[in-house]
Design a protein around this motif. Structure first.
Motif, PDB file in Angstrom:
ATOM      1  N   GLY D   9       0.798  -1.239   0.000  1.00 58.48           N
ATOM      2  CA  GLY D   9       0.000   0.000   0.000  1.00 58.48           C
ATOM      3  C   GLY D   9       0.816   1.267   0.000  1.00 58.48           C
ATOM      4  O   GLY D   9       1.980   1.307   0.402  1.00 58.48           O
ATOM      5  N   ARG D  10       0.173   2.324  -0.486  1.00 61.29           N
ATOM      6  CA  ARG D  10       0.765   3.629  -0.477  1.00 61.29           C
ATOM      7  C   ARG D  10       0.615   4.212   0.942  1.00 61.29           C
ATOM      8  O   ARG D  10      -0.372   3.945   1.622  1.00 61.29           O
ATOM      9  N   THR D  11       1.570   5.009   1.362  1.00 60.20           N
ATOM     10  CA  THR D  11       1.470   5.594   2.696  1.00 60.20           C
ATOM     11  C   THR D  11       0.406   6.691   2.707  1.00 60.20           C
ATOM     12  O   THR D  11       0.400   7.556   1.833  1.00 60.20           O
ATOM     13  N   ILE D  12      -0.489   6.621   3.652  1.00 60.61           N
ATOM     14  CA  ILE D  12      -1.499   7.683   3.773  1.00 60.61           C
ATOM     15  C   ILE D  12      -1.068   8.680   4.834  1.00 60.61           C
ATOM     16  O   ILE D  12      -0.998   9.876   4.594  1.00 60.61           O
ATOM     17  N   ARG D  36      -0.719   2.584   5.992  1.00 58.05           N
ATOM     18  CA  ARG D  36      -0.707   2.402   4.544  1.00 58.05           C
ATOM     19  C   ARG D  36      -2.039   1.880   4.063  1.00 58.05           C
ATOM     20  O   ARG D  36      -2.758   1.208   4.817  1.00 58.05           O
ATOM     21  N   GLU D  37      -2.291   2.150   2.798  1.00 55.40           N
ATOM     22  CA  GLU D  37      -3.542   1.687   2.206  1.00 55.40           C
ATOM     23  C   GLU D  37      -3.653   0.177   2.323  1.00 55.40           C
ATOM     24  O   GLU D  37      -2.698  -0.548   2.052  1.00 55.40           O
ATOM     25  N   GLY D  38      -4.807  -0.285   2.727  1.00 56.59           N
ATOM     26  CA  GLY D  38      -5.070  -1.718   2.752  1.00 56.59           C
ATOM     27  C   GLY D  38      -4.304  -2.491   3.790  1.00 56.59           C
ATOM     28  O   GLY D  38      -4.282  -3.704   3.776  1.00 56.59           O
ATOM     29  N   ILE D  69       2.601  15.357  12.112  1.00 55.20           N
ATOM     30  CA  ILE D  69       1.753  14.383  11.449  1.00 55.20           C
ATOM     31  C   ILE D  69       1.750  14.750   9.962  1.00 55.20           C
ATOM     32  O   ILE D  69       1.598  15.922   9.617  1.00 55.20           O
ATOM     33  N   GLU D  70       1.950  13.741   9.128  1.00 54.77           N
ATOM     34  CA  GLU D  70       1.914  14.010   7.687  1.00 54.77           C
ATOM     35  C   GLU D  70       0.801  13.214   7.053  1.00 54.77           C
ATOM     36  O   GLU D  70       0.657  12.018   7.299  1.00 54.77           O
ATOM     37  N   LEU D  71       0.025  13.888   6.219  1.00 56.68           N
ATOM     38  CA  LEU D  71      -1.055  13.224   5.510  1.00 56.68           C
ATOM     39  C   LEU D  71      -0.740  13.336   4.024  1.00 56.68           C
ATOM     40  O   LEU D  71      -0.508  14.437   3.526  1.00 56.68           O
ATOM     41  N   ASP D  72      -0.668  12.198   3.345  1.00 58.88           N
ATOM     42  CA  ASP D  72      -0.292  12.164   1.933  1.00 58.88           C
ATOM     43  C   ASP D  72       1.004  12.936   1.700  1.00 58.88           C
ATOM     44  O   ASP D  72       1.111  13.711   0.746  1.00 58.88           O
ATOM     45  N   GLY D  73       1.907  12.779   2.613  1.00 61.76           N
ATOM     46  CA  GLY D  73       3.215  13.393   2.445  1.00 61.76           C
ATOM     47  C   GLY D  73       3.305  14.849   2.851  1.00 61.76           C
ATOM     48  O   GLY D  73       4.387  15.418   2.897  1.00 61.76           O
ATOM     49  N   LYS D  74       2.160  15.475   3.145  1.00 65.47           N
ATOM     50  CA  LYS D  74       2.208  16.879   3.541  1.00 65.47           C
ATOM     51  C   LYS D  74       1.949  17.002   5.045  1.00 65.47           C
ATOM     52  O   LYS D  74       1.067  16.320   5.584  1.00 65.47           O
ATOM     53  N   ILE D 169      -8.809   6.118   6.761  1.00 69.16           N
ATOM     54  CA  ILE D 169      -8.151   5.418   7.854  1.00 69.16           C
ATOM     55  C   ILE D 169      -9.197   5.191   8.929  1.00 69.16           C
ATOM     56  O   ILE D 169      -9.905   6.112   9.327  1.00 69.16           O
ATOM     57  N   PHE D 170      -9.309   3.953   9.382  1.00 72.26           N
ATOM     58  CA  PHE D 170     -10.340   3.639  10.373  1.00 72.26           C
ATOM     59  C   PHE D 170      -9.637   3.111  11.625  1.00 72.26           C
ATOM     60  O   PHE D 170      -8.955   2.092  11.587  1.00 72.26           O
ATOM     61  N   ILE D 171      -9.792   3.842  12.723  1.00 74.47           N
ATOM     62  CA  ILE D 171      -9.134   3.440  13.959  1.00 74.47           C
ATOM     63  C   ILE D 171     -10.163   2.812  14.890  1.00 74.47           C
ATOM     64  O   ILE D 171     -11.223   3.392  15.140  1.00 74.47           O
TER      65      ILE D 171
END
Ligand SMILES: Nc1ncnc2c1ncn2[C@@H]1O[C@H](COP(=O)(O)OP(=O)(O)OP(=O)(O)O)[C@@H](O)[C@H]1O
Ligand SMILES: Nc1ncnc2c1ncn2[C@@H]1O[C@H](COP(=O)(O)OP(=O)(O)OP(=O)(O)O)[C@@H](O)[C@H]1O
Ligand SMILES: [Mg+2]
Ligand SMILES: [Mg+2]
Lengths: 339, 317, 314, 515
Positions: D9-12, D36-38, D69-74, D169-171
Motif C-alpha cells: 500500500g501507499r502511505t497515507i 498504509r492503504e489496505g 503528522i503528515e497526511l499524503d506526504g504533507k 483510515i479507520f481506527i
C-alpha cells in the motif's frame, strides 16, 4: 384613638368624609334590593399597612356594609401583570364595582377602561393613575407626604445640616412621588446637604443594614429623612447600636415608630396615609351604584403627627407596633388583627 | 518543590476564591481611603452570618446534586414563627427555637422525599415548596407579622465576645463543625459520593435516598438557623425577610466553586463566596452608588469573579 | 413523528393530562370559568408567559438556563415605551431595538458560557442584575407610553383569541418544527445530550450555544414587546417573575433541566397550567392566603403522580 | 526491509516523533507510526501505555505536545477531531461517545443528516443508518433509544457512527471489548472487506485473537514509548506479550483447584427473573469459580443483577450457606458479604467526578473510620495498597478517575469491590479493556481469593476467560441454563453447542427434581 389626632391636618376633609358617610346610610335605608357585587383587588399583603388596608376594608364590608355589598377578593401581590389579570378576571365574573389600588400609574389604564366599557364602576383606592379611566379616586397626596416630612426636618435643623435619605423600592410610583416631594423642599435650602440617598425597600432589616453602613462612613449625620414604613425604626436601632446620639428622623404614623420616639424622647414626625379611606371607597361604591353624583378626585391631605407632644397623645401604648394610626377600626378589632 | 506543586494541583482546597476575597478586601480598603475601621469589617462579617449559614446549607444541597430554592421562604417563615412564639419573653426562647427548627426539618424532609422517591427535579420541587411555605406563613400571620425577639436572644446577633461578634463566631464554629463532618466522616464521604452519582452509590450499598434526604434536611435546618440568626438581628417579625437569601446563597456557593452537577465544591469555598458578596454590597452602599448602580456592579462582579475562578480551577486540574 | 422526536414529545403527556383534569374540574366547579369572557382572558394572560417559555425551553434543551429573561422583558417594555411614539413606523423601530437588545444580552450570556466557562445559572443571574441596573437608570419607575395603536393591534381579537396569543401559538408551531426537524434543532438536542460528543461529531457547539442564547434573548425581548402592549408602559420590574415562572412552565411540561429531553409542546401546556392556577382560584373564590399553598401543591402533586412512570431523569 | 512485511500500500498518514504531556506528566514520548492503504496495524501495550492517547493525536482529538503528522506526504495539524474526520480519519472510541436520549440512527448520522437545506429527513436518516449497519454486517433497530441499548449494541453503534464518515483510515479502540464471539467475527469480516477497499486500519485490542485475525503488522508501546514493530506473521503471542510487559511471560491461567469443594456457598433453585429468565439452578461451591457463559443477551445480565439485588427474583429460592435469603437491594447483598463488579464501569462502577482515592475507598468507609471519623493513615494505606495490588497507573491518588485510561478505570472498580473482603464475588466482564498482563494478574488474584475461601461467579463473553478460569461452567440460552460443564472438560466446541440451542429439556426437569 389616633385617627382624630391624625386628622388634625384638615377639617374640610373631615366633613367631606362625613358627607359621603351620610350618603352611605341613606342608601342603606332604601336597601331591600339586591346587594351590589364588589370586586376588591388586594394589591399587596406584604407589609402591615397593606394588611391593615385590607383588614379595614374587610371589616367595613362585613360589618357596616354587610347587607349592601357582596365582595369578591383577588390578590395581586404587588405585581402589575397579576393585577391586570386579576381585574380581567373580575370583569369576567361580572361584578358591579371594582375597587383597586393600582400598582402602577399607567399599566392598568386599558384594563380599567375595558371595565368601564362593560359598565363596571371603577374606584381607585390609595393610589392614582395617569389617565381618567376611573369613576372615583380616593387617596392622599404622595408628593405632599414627602414634602411634609422634609419641611419639618428642615425646620428642626434650622435649614442646614447633613442628611441621609432612606427610600423604598426604586420603580414604585409611591416611592418616586415621595422622593420628588422631599427633594423639591430640600432644594430650596442650599445649606442642606444630602450625603446619601439609599434604597431600603420600606423594610426594617434592610434599613438597619444600610443605616449602619452609612454610620460607619459618615461621622456627621444630622438628620434622617425616611419614606416611612418600618425603616425609621431600623435607623433608630442602628444609631443606638453604633452608640451615636439620636437625630431628628421623619417617619410614618406607625405605632412602633411613635412608641420609639416617645420612649427615646426624640423629636419626630409621623406622616400618614390613613386606612379609613377604605370606608370612603365603599361609600363611594354605593353612591355610584345609586346613580349619585360623586367627586371624581378625592385627594386628602396627609395626616401628620408632629413632635413629641402630639405623638404622646396619638400612639396606642398597649397595641402592637404594627398598627397604623390612621384607622377607624375599633381597638378590640385592632387587637384581634394585630395579636 | 514538586511535591508542593502536586499537592497544590490536586488539593481540592479553593485557593482561587481566597485570592479573590483578598483582592476584594484590598479594593474595599483602597476605595474607602482607610476611613473604614477593621471593626466595620467585622461588623460586615456579623451581618453576613445569616447568609453565611444558609449558604453552607445551599452548598450541601448542591453537593447532593440538587438545589434548594425554598431556603429564602424558610428563613422568612422561621422569622415569623419564632418571633411570634418568643414574643419578647426570654423563657419562650427554647420552644421558639425548637418549633422553628422542627418545621424546617419537616420542610427538608418533604423536599428530600419528594425529590428522591418521586424522581422529581429539585428545582421544581423546592420552588413549589417555597410557594407553599409562603402561603403557609400568610395563613399563619394573616398577613400581619407580629411578635418580637427578646433582648437575651438578640445577643446572638448583637453581642461581642472581646473583639469578635458573637454571630461571626457562631458562623465560624458551625463552619468548622460542618466542614469536619463533610471531610472527615463517613457521612460526608457518602454525601459527596452519592451527590456525584446516585446510581453508583446505590450499587455500592449506600442508602442513597436516605443520604440525599438527609442533605435536604440539613439544608433546611441550616436555613432555619440562618432564620434564627436573622431574627436576632432584625428583632421583630417582618414579612419576607428571607427572600433575597435564595439567590444569594446559590451565588455564594457557586462563586466558592460548587457545581450544579453534584459532588463538586466545598464549604471552604462558600465562606469567601459569602464574604465577597456582602463586602461588595457594603462597599457600594458606602460609595453611595445608587440602587441601579448596585445592580450594575453586582452583575459585573459576580460574572467576573466566577470567570476568574473557573479559569483558576481549570488550570489547577 | 419519528425517532427521538416521539420520545421528546411524549414528555409532554403528563402536563396535557394535568391540564385536562384542571379544566374539567374548574368547569364543573365554577360556572364563571366556562364563560367565553373568562376563556378569552386566560388566553390573553397566557400569551406572554408562553412566549418566554419558548425561550427558556431552548436554553434548557442545551443544558443551560436563562435567568436573564426577566430583565430582558423589563428592558424591552422600557424600550418600546420610550421609542414607540405615535406612528407604526416608530413602533416597529422600537420593537427591532428591543429584539436587538435581547440578542445582545443573549450574546453576552453565550460568551460568558462558552469562552469564560461560567455556569449558565450564574452568568445569566449576573446579566439579569446588570440589565436591571440599566433599566432602573433609564426608568426609575414606570413610565413612557406604548404606541396606543400598536397596543390596540395586539389586543385585537379574532374570535376568542387576541393577536398576542395567536402570535404566541405561531411561534410555538415554528419552534416545534425548527427544534424537531431542522439541523439546527437537532444540534440543540445533541448538545444537550453531550457537548463533547456533539463537538466530536462536527457540531459547532460554541457557535450553537451562542446562537441559542441570542435567540432566547430575542424571544424574551419579544415577550417583553407583547407585555408592553398589555401594560401600555415601560416598567423596570415588570418582568421579574418571569424568570422562575418560565423555568417552572418548561419543567412542568416535561423539559429536563439536564438538557436534551423534552419538547416545546410541553412548555406550552406548562405555561397554560401556571396561568390557569391563578384564574381558577380567583373563580372559585379561594382565600388569597390559601392561593399560594394551592398553587404550590398543584405544581408538585399533579406531576408527582406521573413522575413515577416517567423515565428516571438523573 | 520495510517492503518485506508491508502490503504493497501507499502511505497515507505518518505520525513522526509524537509526544504528549498532561500537566507536565509525559504520557507519550517520541512515538512514530505509519498507516498504509489496505494495511491493518495492531497497536498493543499495557493499560495506560498511551495507545488511546496516540490515536487521539492522529485523529485530531488531542494536539501533540511535540512531533509532526503528515497526511499524503504533507505536514498537517488537525484542529479538531472533526477536521481529521473530514480528511478521512475515523475513530471508534474506547469510551463510547453516544447520545443517550437519541436514537441509534440519529447517533450514527449525527452531524451529516440527510435532508433538504435546513430540514432533516428523519425517515431517510434512519434508512441510511440501517444501511450503514447492514454494510458492517449487523441488524439493529435504528429507532431504539441509545439509553435502552446493551453495551454490545452501543459499541456497534459507535463503530457504525465512525464508518458513516467514509474514512480512509479507520481506527478501532478496543472494538470487541463488549462484543461476543459472533459479533466479533462479523466485525473481523467487515474489517477484511474494508482492507480490500484499500482503507487503512489501526486496531487497539487486548485480545490477541482479534489482532491475529485482522492485522498484518503490530506496534507495541510501553510506558509511552515505542518498543517493537514487526509483521504479525513473524511474531508469536508470547513474544508480543513479553515485549509489552518487558520481560519473558507466559500466557497461562492460574492453576485450577484440584479437589472438589464440599460446601455449597450459594445456590439458586428454580430462579426466575421477570418473564424471560426461568428455571435457573446454580450451585456455587465455596472457594470455586463458576463461570456463566453463552451468547450475549441470553439473560446473563438479568441474572447477575438479580443475584446482587439490583433486580428481583420473581420466583425460586436463593440460598447462602444453606440458608434461604432475601436479597432485595445491593445493601442486602453487601450485608451477606457479596461483592459485584458491574458491567458498565462508567455509569455503574465509578463516580467519574471524584478522585481515584475516593473511589477506591468508597466501600471501606466503616473499616477506615472510628466513631464515624475517617482515619487518614488507614485510608492512605488502603489507597496505596489498592493501587499497588492491581498495578493501577495513576498520576496521583487524588486525580479524577475520569482522567485514567480505560483499563485502569476498570481496575479501580475491581479494586474497590475486593476491598470489602467479600465471601461471594459476582463479576461481570471483569477484565473488559484490561491488558493481557493485568488480566493475568487479576486472574491470579481471583484464584488467590478462592483459595482463601471466596466463591466467585463470573459472567463473561470472553470464551478463553470462561474456559481458562472457571472450575464449573454454566451456559445460558434464552433465559435458561442450557448446559453445565466442568471447567476441566470444557472446550470451545462443547460450549458453542450449548450456546446455540437449548440442549435438553432436562434442565427444567433437573430444577424440579431438586426442589
Ligand atoms: N480546609 C481544607 N480545605 C480543603 N481541603 C482540605 C482542607 N482540610 C483538609 N483538606 C483535604 O482533605 C483531605 C484530608 O485532609 P487532611 O487535613 O487530613 O490532610 P492533608 O495533609 O491536607 O492531605 P494531603 O497531604 O493528602 O493532601 C485532603 O484531601 C486535604 O487536602
Ligand atoms: N486528560 C488527561 N489528563 C491527564 N492524564 C491523562 C489524560 N488522558 C490520559 N492520561 C494518562 O495518559 C496515560 C495514557 O492513557 P491512554 O488512555 O492513552 O492509555 P491506553 O494505552 O489507551 O490504556 P488502556 O489500554 O487502559 O485503554 C494514562 O496514564 C492516563 O492516566
Ligand atoms: Mg485506551
Ligand atoms: Mg485504553
Amino acid at each position: 384613638g389616633c385617627s382624630s389626632g391624625g386628622n388634625g391636618g384638615g377639617s374640610s376633609e373631615d366633613s367631606q368624609a362625613e358627607t359621603s358617610g351620610e350618603g352611605a346610610s341613606s342608601s342603606s335605608d332604601e336597601g331591600t334590593q339586591e346587594k351590589i357585587k364588589v370586586g376588591y383587588d388586594i394589591y399587596f399583603l406584604g407589609n402591615s399597612w397593606s394588611v391593615q388596608l385590607y383588614q379595614e376594608f374587610k371589616w367595613n364590608a362585613e360589618n357596616n356594609y354587610a347587607d349592601k355589598v357582596d365582595v369578591t377578593y383577588v390578590e395581586s401581590d404587588n405585581d402589575i401583570t397579576k393585577q391586570i389579570a386579576n381585574i380581567e378576571d373580575l370583569i369576567a365574573q361580572g361584578v358591579d364595582v371594582i375597587i383597586t389600588t393600582p400598582c402602577d400609574t399607567t399599566a392598568l389604564n386599558s384594563t380599567l377602561q375595558e371595565a368601564m366599557d362593560e359598565g363596571i364602576k371603577v374606584i381607585l383606592l390609595a393610589a392614582a393613575i395617569d389617565g381618567d379611566s376611573y369613576d372615583s379616586l380616593i387617596t392622599v397626596d404622595e408628593k405632599d407626604f414627602g414634602a411634609t416630612g422634609a419641611k419639618w426636618l428642615v425646620e428642626q435643623l434650622d435649614g442646614k445640616g447633613k442628611l441621609i435619605m432612606l427610600e423604598g423600592i426604586s420603580g414604585f410610583s409611591t416611592n418616586t412621588l415621595r422622593q420628588e416631594g422631599a427633594l423639591e423642599v430640600f432644594e430650596e435650602y442650599p445649606d442642606i446637604e444630602i450625603v446619601a440617598d439609599e434604597d431600603a425597600d420600606w423594610d426594617y432589616a434592610k434599613a438597619k443594614t444600610v443605616a449602619s453602613d452609612l454610620l460607619a462612613t459618615y461621622p456627621e449625620i444630622d438628620g434622617v429623612w425616611s419614606q416611612g414604613g418600618a425603616m425609621t425604626l431600623g435607623a433608630i436601632e442602628s444609631f443606638q447600636a453604633a452608640g451615636r446620639d439620636l437625630v431628628p428622623m421623619t417617619g410614618e404614623d406607625n405605632n412602633g415608630y411613635l412608641k420609639a420616639c416617645v420612649d427615646n424622647n426624640m423629636e419626630g414626625i409621623a406622616v400618614g396615609k390613613p386606612t379609613w379611606l377604605t370606608r370612603v371607597a365603599l361609600d363611594t361604591a354605593l353612591s355610584l351604584m345609586n346613580g349619585e353624583e360623586v367627586k371624581k378626585d378625592n385627594i386628602y391631605p396627609v395626616a401628620t403627627i408632629a413632635g413629641l407632644k402630639e405623638m404622646e397623645e396619638a400612639y396606642f401604648p398597649e397595641l402592637s407596633d404594627d398598627v397604623w394610626c390612621g384607622t377607624e377600626l375599633p381597638e378590640d378589632v385592632l387587637k384581634e388583627v394585630f395579636k | 518543590m514538586q511535591a508542593m506543586k502536586e499537592k497544590f494541583r490536586y488539593s481540592n482546597f479553593p485557593f482561587g476564591v481566597y485570592a479573590l476575597f483578598a483582592a476584594i478586601i484590598l479594593v474595599f480598603l483602597l476605595s474607602t481611603n482607610g476611613t473604614v475601621s477593621p471593626t466595620h469589617l467585622l461588623n460586615i462579617a456579623r451581618s453576613a452570618a445569616p447568609l453565611g449559614i444558609v449558604a453552607m446549607g445551599q452548598t450541601i444541597a448542591l453537593l447532593a446534586g440538587g438545589l434548594d430554592l425554598s431556603v429564602g421562604a424558610t428563613i422568612s417563615m422561621v422569622n415569623l414563627v419564632c418571633a411570634s412564639i418568643m414574643n419578647g419573653r426570654s423563657e419562650r426562647i427554647l420552644p421558639g427555637i425548637l418549633i422553628s427548627l422542627g418545621l424546617c426539618a419537616m420542610i427538608g424532609l418533604a423536599n428530600g422525599i419528594i425529590i428522591t422517591k418521586f424522581k422529581m427535579q429539585p428545582f421544581l420541587v423546592t420552588m413549589a415548596m417555597s410557594i407553599i411555605i409562603e402561603g403557609g406563613y400568610y395563613v399563619y400571620t394573616q398577613g400581619i407579622p407580629s411578635g418580637n425577639i427578646p433582648k437575651s436572644f438578640r445577643y446572638l446577633a448583637e453581642g461581642w465576645w472581646g473583639s469578635l461578634p458573637v454571630a461571626f463566631v457562631i458562623w465560624i464554629a458551625l463552619w468548622g463543625l460542618l466542614s469536619l463532618i463533610l471531610r472527615k466522616t463517613t457521612y460526608g464521604r457518602r454525601l459527596y459520593f452519592t451527590g456525584a452519582s446516585p446510581v453508583v452509590a446505590k450499587q455500592s450499598g449506600y442508602p442513597a435516598d436516605g443520604i440525599l434526604i438527609s442533605a435536604y434536611v440539613l439544608t433546611s435546618l441550616l436555613a432555619g438557623l440562618a432564620g434564627l440568626m436573622l431574627s436576632a438581628y432584625v428583632g421583630v417579625a417582618s414579612m419576607g425577610v428571607g427572600t433575597e437569601y435564595t439567590l444569594n446563597s446559590i451565588a455564594a456557593s457557586v462563586i466558592g466553586g460548587a457545581a450544579f452537577t453534584g459532588g463538586i465544591g466545598s464549604l471552604e469555598g462558600t465562606f469567601p463566596g459569602v464574604m465577597i458578596l456582602v463586602v461588595l454590597q457594603s462597599l457600594m452602599t458606602i460609595l453611595g452608588i445608587s440602587n441601579a448602580g448596585q445592580y450594575l456592579s453586582q452583575g459585573l462582579v459576580i460574572a467576573v469573579m466566577v470567570a476568574v475562578n473557573q479559569f483558576q480551577m481549570k488550570k489547577n486540574k | 413523528m419519528t425517532g427521538s422526536v416521539k420520545k421528546q414529545v411524549k414528555q409532554a403527556v403528563p402536563s396535557m393530562a394535568v391540564l385536562g383534569v384542571m379544566i374539567a374540574a374548574a368547569a364543573i366547579l365554577s360556572p364563571t370559568f366556562r364563560n367565553a369572557y373568562n376563556i378569552r382572558n386566560i388566553a390573553a394572560q397566557a400569551a406572554v408567559l408562553s412566549v418566554v417559555a419558548i425561550a427558556q425551553c431552548k436554553v434548557l434543551f442545551i443544558g443551560g438556563i436563562d435567568m436573564s429573561v426577566s430583565s430582558v422583558i423589563s428592558f424591552s417594555t422600557i424600550l418600546v415605551a420610550l421609542f414607540s411614539r405615535d406612528t407604526m413606523h416608530t413602533a416597529l423601530f422600537s420593537i427591532l431595538l428591543a429584539l436587538a437588545a435581547g440578542a445582545l444580552t443573549g450574546l453576552i450570556n453565550g460568551i460568558g458560557i462558552v469562552t469564560f466557562q461560567i455556569p449558565a445559572m450564574i452568568i445569566t443571574i449576573s446579566t439579569q442584575a446588570f440589565l436591571k441596573g440599566i433599566c432602573l437608570i433609564l426608568m426609575p419607575g414606570s413610565g413612557g407610553k406604548v404606541n396606543a395603536e400598536f397596543a390596540a393591534f395586539l389586543k385585537t381579537r379574532i374570535g376568542i383569541l387576541n393577536i398576542s396569543i395567536l402570535l404566541a401559538i405561531a411561534m410555538y408551531i415554528l419552534a416545534f418544527f425548527i427544534l424537531h426537524y431542522t439541523r439546527f434543532g437537532r444540534n440543540i438536542y445533541a448538545i444537550g445530550n453531550g457537548e463533547v460528543y456533539a463537538e466530536q461529531s462536527g457540531i459547532k457547539v460554541k457557535k450553537n450555544i451562542l446562537i441559542v442564547y441570542m435567540i432566547s434573548g430575542m424571544i424574551a425581548a419579544f415577550a417583553g414587546v407583547l407585555l408592553s402592549a398589555r401594560i401600555s408602559t415601560g416598567n423596570p420590574l415588570v418582568g421579574d417573575s418571569y424568570a422562575m415562572d418560565s423555568v417552572a412552565a418548561a419543567v412542568v411540561g416535561g423539559v429536563s433541566m439536564n438538557g436534551g429531553v423534552g419538547s416545546v409542546v410541553g412548555a406550552f401546556f406548562g405555561a397554560v397550567i401556571l396561568t390557569l392556577i391563578n384564574n381558577i382560584m380567583n373563580n372559585m373564590g379561594i382565600s388569597p392566603y390559601f392561593q399560594y399553598i394551592a398553587k404550590g401543591i398543584v405544581l408538585v402533586a399533579s406531576l408527582m403522580i406521573f413522575q413515577i412512570k416517567r423515565k428516571e431523569i438523573k | 526491509m520495510e517492503g518485506a512485511y508491508v502490503k504493497n500500500g501507499r502511505t497515507i498518514l505518518t505520525g513522526k516523533n509524537l509526544s504528549k504531556q498532561f500537566n507536565g506528566n509525559i504520557v507519550l514520548e517520541d512515538v512514530s507510526i505509519t498507516c498504509r492503504e489496505g494495511s491493518a496495524i495492531a497497536l498493543v501495550g499495557e493499560n495506560g501505555a498511551g495507545k488511546s492517547t496516540l490515536m487521539n493525536m492522529i485523529s485530531g482529538g488531542l494536539q501533540p505536545s511535540d512531533g509532526t503528522i503528515e497526511l499524503d506526504g504533507k505536514a498537517v495539524s488537525f484542529r479538531s477531531s472533526v477536521d481529521a474526520r473530514e480528511k478521512g480519519i475515523a475513530f471508534a472510541h474506547q469510551e463510547l461517545s453516544l447520545m443517550e436520549e437519541m436514537t441509534v440512527g440519529e447517533n450514527i448520522m449525527l452531524g451529516r443528516e440527510p435532508g433538504k437545506g435546513i430540514w432533516i429527513d428523519q425517515k431517510k436518516l434512519h434508512e441510511q443508518a440501517k444501511e450503514i449497519l447492514q454494510e458492517i454486517g449487523y441488524e439493529m433497530d435504528v429507532y431504539a433509544m441509545v439509553c435502552d441499548l446493551s453495551p454490545a449494541e452501543c459499541q456497534i453503534t459507535e463503530i457504525a457512527k465512525a464508518w458513516s464518515s467514509n474514512p480512509r483510515i479507520f481506527i478501532f479502540d478496543e472494538p470487541t471489548s463488549s462484543l461476543n464471539k459472533e459479533e466479533s467475527e462479523i466485525l473481523f469480516g467487515f474489517i477484511k472487506k474494508i482492507l480490500e477497499r484499500n482503507i487503512s486500519v489501526i486496531m487497539i485490542s487486548h485480545r490477541m485473537e482479534d489482532i491475529y485475525k485482522t492485522c498484518d503488522q503490530v506496534v507495541v508501546l510501553k510506558d509511552g514509548r515505542f518498543v517493537f514493530e514487526a509483521p504479525l506473521s513473524e511474531t508469536t503471542e508470547e513474544l508480543l506479550i513479553s515485549k509489552m510487559v518487558g520481560r519473558d511471560f507466559k500466557n497461562v491461567y492460574p492453576e485450577r483447584r484440584k479437589d472438589k469443594a464440599e460446601r455449597i456457598k450459594v445456590s439458586i433453585r428454580n430462579g426466575a427473573v421477570g418473564t424471560r429468565v426461568r428455571g435457573i439452578n446454580i450451585d456455587v461451591p465455596e472457594g470455586t469459580i463458576v463461570g456463566i457463559g453463552g451468547l450475549e443477551g441470553q439473560g446473563q445480565r438479568e441474572l447477575s443483577r438479580a443475584l446482587f439485588g439490583l433486580a428481583r427474583f420473581t420466583g425460586g429460592d436463593y440460598f447462602i450457606d444453606g440458608k434461604k435469603v432475601k436479597i432485595h437491594s445491593p445493601a442486602d447483598a453487601i450485608r451477606h458479604k457479596i461483592s459485584f463488579v458491574p458491567e458498565d464501569r462508567k455509569s455503574e462502577g465509578l463516580c467519574l467526578a471524584l478522585s481515584v482515592r475516593e473511589n477506591i475507598l468508597s466501600m471501606v468507609l466503616k473499616k477506615n473510620s472510628r466513631f464515624g471519623f475517617m482515619n487518614k493513615k488507614a485510608e492512605d494505606k488502603d489507597t496505596e495498597e489498592g493501587i499497588r495490588q492491581l498495578g493501577i497507573k495513576v498520576g496521583h491518588p487524588r486525580m479524577k478517575v475520569s482522567r485514567l485510561s480505560g483499563g485502569n478505570q476498570q481496575k479501580i472498580v475491581f479494586s474497590k469491590w475486593i476491598k470489602t473482603n467479600p465471601e461471594i464475588l459476582y463479576l461481570n466482564e471483569p477484565t473488559r479493556g484490561v491488558d493481557v498482563q493485568s488480566k493475568l494478574e487479576i486472574y491470579a488474584l481471583i484464584r488467590e481469593l478462592t483459595r482463601q475461601g471466596v466463591s466467585v461467579v463470573i459472567f463473561t463473553s470472553d470464551m478463553m476467560e470462561l474456559i481458562g478460569l472457571s472450575d464449573e461452567i454454566y451456559i445460558m440460552y434464552e433465559g435458561r441454563i442450557s448446559g453445565q460443564i466442568s471447567g476441566r472438560e470444557a472446550t470451545e466446541e462443547r460450549i458453542m453447542q450449548y450456546s446455540a440451542k437449548r440442549a435438553h429439556t432436562e434442565t427444567e426437569g433437573e430444577g424440579s427434581e431438586s426442589v
